[in-house]
Design an enzyme around this catalytic site. Structure first.
Site: not given
Ligand code: GAR
Length: 210
Positions: A145, A136, A109, A107
């Site tokens: 997480d 991360s 995060h 994942n």
């Molecule tokens: C990213 O910032 C990712 O790190 C976060 O969602 C966004 C997705 O952006 N993930 C989380 O918060 C997981 N809990 P994207 O759809 O443009 O890749």
């Protein structure tokens, strides 16, 4: 090539970074399927645009969470991925599926774990007064997480930051971070041994800084 299944709920910029790296020949992998809990997500649209099989399941059409997770992971198993990449997948994953994919699901995060788990990580970082923030890449385990961290990217927090500016600075670093982490998997240099991340056969004492 490494077979990747990508799970995404949102805009899909991390998915796009993976697709671009593959297209540019810098990541020896293939996205064999994109899976989402949101049919309208950008990730699904990006996958379809380049002819990657895309499956979107609506949670509301399933009787319960377990039923949804079973259907989702049945669909994932059909494309026979080597690893599953959660790239902005915003639903909790079923314990049985997390267990079954132990060591083969990662994942990204948007925080320097173990700081700021869960949602609204940029808000959490600003509220804490942190001078540094980042993202991360970690293995997925039963603890949200909380799985072993493979790699991180750090950014400075500046006094003028709001959540939008900070999120944008972190996102810029997420894309190369995720690609670099996947390059290690594609080269078969990473594995999980119990709760230890092994890189080139050695346990990592702290996350790689990418
Ligand atoms: C990213 O910032 C990712 O790190 C976060 O969602 C966004 C997705 O952006 N993930 C989380 O918060 C997981 N809990 P994207 O759809 O443009 O890749």
């Amino acid at each position: 090539p490494l077979r990747l299944a990508v799970l995404a709920s949102g805009r899909g910029s991390n998915l796009q970074a993976i697709l671009d790296a593959i297209g540019d020949g810098v990541l020896d992998a293939e996205v064999v399927g994109v899976f989402s809990d949101r049919p309208a997500s950008g990730a699904i649209e990006r996958a379809r645009r380049v002819g990657v099989p895309a499956v979107a399941l609506r949670p509301a059409e399933f009787t319960d969470r377990a039923d949804f997770d079973a259907a989702l992971f049945d669909a994932i198993a059909r494309v026979q991925p080597d690893i599953i990449v959660c790239a902005g997948y915003m639903r909790l994953l079923g314990a049985a599926q997390v267990e079954a994919w132990h060591g083969r699901m990662i994942n990204i995060h948007p925080s320097l774990l173990p700081l700021f788990k869960g949602l609204r990580t940029h808000e959490q970082a600003l509220a804490s007064g942190a001078l540094e923030h980042g993202a991360s890449v970690h293995f997925v385990t039963a603890e949200l997480d909380g799985g072993p961290v493979l790699a991180q990217a750090r950014v400075a927090v500046v006094p003028s930051d709001d959540t939008a500016s900070l999120a944008a600075r972190v996102l810029d670093r997420e894309h190369p971070l995720l690609v670099s982490a996947l390059q290690l998997f594609a080269a078969r240099r990473v594995r999980l041994d119990g709760s230890s991340v092994m890189v080139d056969g050695q346990p990592l004492s702290r996350p790689l800084q990418l």
